[in-house]
Design a protein around this motif. Structure first.
Motif, mmCIF file in Angstrom:
data_model
loop_
_atom_site.group_PDB
_atom_site.id
_atom_site.type_symbol
_atom_site.label_atom_id
_atom_site.label_comp_id
_atom_site.label_asym_id
_atom_site.label_seq_id
_atom_site.Cartn_x
_atom_site.Cartn_y
_atom_site.Cartn_z
ATOM 1 N N HIS A 48 10.923 2.562 -1.930
ATOM 2 C CA HIS A 48 9.762 2.132 -1.140
ATOM 3 C C HIS A 48 8.530 2.951 -1.493
ATOM 4 O O HIS A 48 7.431 2.409 -1.665
ATOM 5 C CB HIS A 48 10.084 2.261 0.351
ATOM 6 C CG HIS A 48 9.085 1.587 1.225
ATOM 7 N ND1 HIS A 48 8.845 1.980 2.529
ATOM 8 C CD2 HIS A 48 8.236 0.552 0.995
ATOM 9 C CE1 HIS A 48 7.918 1.207 3.054
ATOM 10 N NE2 HIS A 48 7.534 0.328 2.148
ATOM 11 N N ARG A 49 8.702 4.269 -1.615
ATOM 12 C CA ARG A 49 7.571 5.129 -1.987
ATOM 13 C C ARG A 49 7.067 4.807 -3.386
ATOM 14 O O ARG A 49 5.860 4.748 -3.635
ATOM 15 C CB ARG A 49 7.967 6.605 -1.897
ATOM 16 C CG ARG A 49 8.187 7.109 -0.479
ATOM 17 C CD ARG A 49 8.216 8.626 -0.469
ATOM 18 N NE ARG A 49 9.229 9.152 -1.374
ATOM 19 C CZ ARG A 49 10.475 9.423 -1.025
ATOM 20 N NH1 ARG A 49 10.868 9.199 0.228
ATOM 21 N NH2 ARG A 49 11.333 9.913 -1.897
ATOM 22 N N GLN A 50 7.999 4.595 -4.330
ATOM 23 C CA GLN A 50 7.604 4.342 -5.707
ATOM 24 C C GLN A 50 6.884 3.001 -5.845
ATOM 25 O O GLN A 50 5.893 2.898 -6.582
ATOM 26 C CB GLN A 50 8.841 4.370 -6.612
ATOM 27 C CG GLN A 50 9.478 5.742 -6.737
ATOM 28 C CD GLN A 50 8.530 6.771 -7.320
ATOM 29 O OE1 GLN A 50 7.893 6.528 -8.348
ATOM 30 N NE2 GLN A 50 8.429 7.916 -6.676
ATOM 31 N N THR B 29 5.126 1.468 -3.560
ATOM 32 C CA THR B 29 3.793 1.628 -2.982
ATOM 33 C C THR B 29 2.877 2.424 -3.906
ATOM 34 O O THR B 29 1.701 2.086 -4.088
ATOM 35 C CB THR B 29 3.904 2.330 -1.618
ATOM 36 O OG1 THR B 29 4.791 1.581 -0.766
ATOM 37 C CG2 THR B 29 2.549 2.443 -0.951
ATOM 38 N N ARG B 30 3.416 3.473 -4.519
ATOM 39 C CA ARG B 30 2.597 4.339 -5.368
ATOM 40 C C ARG B 30 2.209 3.669 -6.688
ATOM 41 O O ARG B 30 1.128 3.931 -7.237
ATOM 42 C CB ARG B 30 3.360 5.636 -5.646
ATOM 43 C CG ARG B 30 2.571 6.677 -6.411
ATOM 44 C CD ARG B 30 3.363 7.969 -6.501
ATOM 45 N NE ARG B 30 4.570 7.804 -7.281
ATOM 46 C CZ ARG B 30 4.621 7.944 -8.605
ATOM 47 N NH1 ARG B 30 3.521 8.242 -9.283
ATOM 48 N NH2 ARG B 30 5.755 7.797 -9.251
ATOM 49 N N LEU B 31 3.074 2.791 -7.205
ATOM 50 C CA LEU B 31 2.844 2.194 -8.517
ATOM 51 C C LEU B 31 2.155 0.838 -8.457
ATOM 52 O O LEU B 31 1.854 0.265 -9.506
ATOM 53 C CB LEU B 31 4.178 2.046 -9.263
ATOM 54 C CG LEU B 31 4.922 3.343 -9.579
ATOM 55 C CD1 LEU B 31 6.255 3.040 -10.228
ATOM 56 C CD2 LEU B 31 4.081 4.237 -10.490
ATOM 57 N N THR B 32 1.919 0.313 -7.253
ATOM 58 C CA THR B 32 1.340 -1.019 -7.144
ATOM 59 C C THR B 32 -0.060 -1.090 -7.741
ATOM 60 O O THR B 32 -0.366 -1.976 -8.551
ATOM 61 C CB THR B 32 1.304 -1.458 -5.666
ATOM 62 O OG1 THR B 32 2.639 -1.548 -5.176
ATOM 63 C CG2 THR B 32 0.623 -2.808 -5.534
ATOM 64 N N GLU C 268 14.284 4.710 0.652
ATOM 65 C CA GLU C 268 13.010 5.379 0.891
ATOM 66 C C GLU C 268 12.338 5.763 -0.421
ATOM 67 O O GLU C 268 11.112 5.674 -0.551
ATOM 68 C CB GLU C 268 13.234 6.599 1.770
ATOM 69 C CG GLU C 268 13.694 6.248 3.183
ATOM 70 C CD GLU C 268 13.904 7.470 4.044
ATOM 71 O OE1 GLU C 268 13.940 8.586 3.484
ATOM 72 O OE2 GLU C 268 14.019 7.321 5.272
#
Length: 398
Positions: free
Chosen positions: A245-247, A249-252, A242
Motif C-alpha cells: 500500500h505504501r509503495q 501510493t509513493r510510486l503513483t 501495508e
C-alpha cells in the motif's frame, strides 16, 4: 461495427458514465483497502475448512492464534522469554490480546537444576524403597515400569555435565517442536548460533483472521524487543499489505509522469496525450465504481491490477488513435480494421482474467475480478467513446 457512429449517442453515454461514477463515489465512497492475510488464504480448501472447524469445536470460534518467535543465545533466551512474558501480560490486561502461551518451563534454568540434582540423587538411591512402597500401596506393574523408566533416564543425567542443555536432554525430539537446536539455526551478525523458541498469542477475531488493529498495536509494543517476532501468515500478510500500500501510493506520481513522457514521445501532440490520460483515468474510475457497487475492496493481490490496466489502456489507446490519425478520423474505417484487432485481443484478455475469478486463492480471484472488469471498461471506452472524443477534440484534424 458493434457500436454505431453516432456522436450524439456517444456524448450522452460519456455524460451518463461520468455522472454515474460520481454518484456512486458520493453515495458509497471509494473502495477501501483491506490489509491482512485474507488475500493469502485459499477460498476453497479442505484443510482450511477442517482447521476452522477444529478451532470452533475447541471453543475458539472468535479467536485467532498467531505464532511468536523468541531468539537469543542459550544463556539469554530465558531472560528474553521472561521479558516478553511481562510485555504480553501488560497487553492482556489492556485488552490487546486474549491470552498467550510461552514454553518457558522447557528452558534451561541452572538454579533449578542445582536444586533438582539433590532430589534426583535421593530418588536413584532410594529406588528400591520406592518400588516396595508402590507394591505395598497396590499400584500395578505399569506403575513399576514407569518408575524404572524415569529412574533410568534421570540416572543417566547424573553422569553428564551440569547444567544440562535442553537440546541434549532425553526429550529432545519433543522439545524440538518448541525449541530449536543451535546447530540447526542460522548464525547472527556476530557469527554466533542463536536459539529460537516458539510461542503463541491469541487475539480476538476469526480463526486465521485476527483483529488487524490489535495485531498492529502489539507489533508496535514489541518493537523495542528485537528478539521477539510475531510470525505466521497473519502477521506476514499484514506486513506485506501495508508495504505494498505504501509503495503503490509513493510510486503513483512518478509512474504517471513517466507515462505522460512516453505518450508525449509517441503522439507528439497534446490532444492525443490528453485523450490517453482521460482514457486511463476514466477506466480506473469505472473499475473502482464497479468494485464499490459490488462491495469489493482492494487487497494485497488485487492492487497488482492497476499497473496491468495502465499498460493495457495505453496499448489499446495508442493503436486506435494512431489509426485514427492515419485514416483522418474515419471512425467506421478504424473500427473495421484496427478496432477489430483490438476487440479480439481485448476479448481474449478478458476471458483469461475471468478464469482467474474461479481460482482457489482469494487473492488471485480478486486480482482476476479487478483485471476482468477493468479491461472490459477500457475496451468499451477505446472502441466506442475514444474515437468520438478525438473527433470532438481535434475538430477534423488528424
Amino acid at each position: 461495427s458493434v457500436f454505431p457512429v453516432n456522436h450524439r449517442l456517444a456524448g450522452i453515454a460519456t455524460v451518463i458514465l461520468i455522472f454515474g461514477i460520481g454518484i456512486i463515489f458520493s453515495v458509497r465512497g471509494l473502495p477501501q483497502y483491506q490489509s491482512g492475510s485474507s488475500a493469502l488464504r485459499p477460498s476453497k480448501s479442505q484443510a482450511l475448512l477442517a482447521w476452522d472447524t477444529l478451532q470452533q469445536r475447541l471453543g475458539k470460534e472468535h479467536q485467532s492464534s498467531v505464532p511468536i518467535l523468541i531468539t537469543g543465545q542459550h544463556e539469554a533466551l530465558r531472560n528474553h522469554a521472561l521479558a516478553l512474558k511481562a510485555e504480553l501480560i501488560v497487553a492482556k490486561r489492556s485488552g490487546g490480546i486474549l491470552s498467550f502461551s510461552l514454553p518457558i518451563a522447557l528452558l534451561v534454568d541452572p538454579e533449578s537444576q542445582k536444586l533438582n540434582r539433590d532430589f534426583i540423587e535421593w530418588w536413584i538411591k532410594e529406588q528400591s524403597y520406592l518400588s516396595e512402597a508402590l507394591v505395598t500401596a497396590g499400584f500395578t506393574e505399569d506403575a513399576m515400569i514407569l518408575l524404572k523408566s524415569v529412574s533410568a533416564v534421570w540416572g543417566r543425567t547424573l553422569h553428564k555435565p551440569w547444567p544440562i542443555q535442553t537440546y541434549e536432554s532425553e526429550a529432545a525430539d519433543v522439545l524440538g517442536r518448541f525449541l530449536s537446536e543451535p546447530e540447526k539455526t542460522n548464525k547472527n551478525i556476530a557469527g554466533q548460533n542463536e536459539n529460537v523458541m516458539l510461542g503463541s498469542v491469541t487475539f480476538s477475531g476469526e480463526p486465521g483472521a485476527p483483529d488487524p488493529s490489535k495485531l498492529r498495536a502489539l507489533q508496535q509494543q514489541l518493537k523495542p524487543l528485537s528478539y521477539a517476532h510475531l510470525s505466521g501468515w497473519e502477521s506476514l500478510g499484514l506486513a506485506l499489505s501495508e508495504f505494498v500500500h505504501r509503495q503503490i501510493t509513493r510510486l503513483t506520481i512518478p509512474l504517471i509522469l513517466v507515462l505522460t513522457m512516453m505518450l508525449t514521445l509517441t503522439f507528439r501532440n497534446w490532444r492525443d496525450v490528453l485523450l490517453s490520460i482521460m482514457l486511463l483515468a476514466l477506466g480506473i474510475a469505472a473499475l473502482m465504481a464497479t468494485m464499490t457497487a459490488l462491495g469489493q475492496t482492494w487487497n494485497l493481490a488485487s492492487l497488482a491490477a492497476l499497473p496491468l490496466l495502465l499498460g493495457t489502456g495505453i496499448d489499446y489507446g495508442i493503436h486506435i488513435m494512431l489509426s485514427m490519425a492515419r485514416e483522418n478520423n474515419d471512425i467506421s474505417k478504424v473500427r473495421a480494421t484496427t478496432g477489430r484487432a483490438v476487440l479480439f485481443s481485448g476479448a481474449t484478455t478478458v476471458i483469461g482474467f475471468a478464469s482467474l475469478m474461479f481460482a482457489g486463492n482469494q487473492g488471485i480471484a480478486s486480482l482476476g475480478m479487478a483485471c476482468c472488469f477493468g479491461t472490459s471498461w477500457i475496451l468499451l471506452f477505446v472502441l466506442w467513446l475514444l474515437p468520438h472524443w478525438r473527433v470532438w477534440l481535434c475538430r477534423g484534424k488528424s
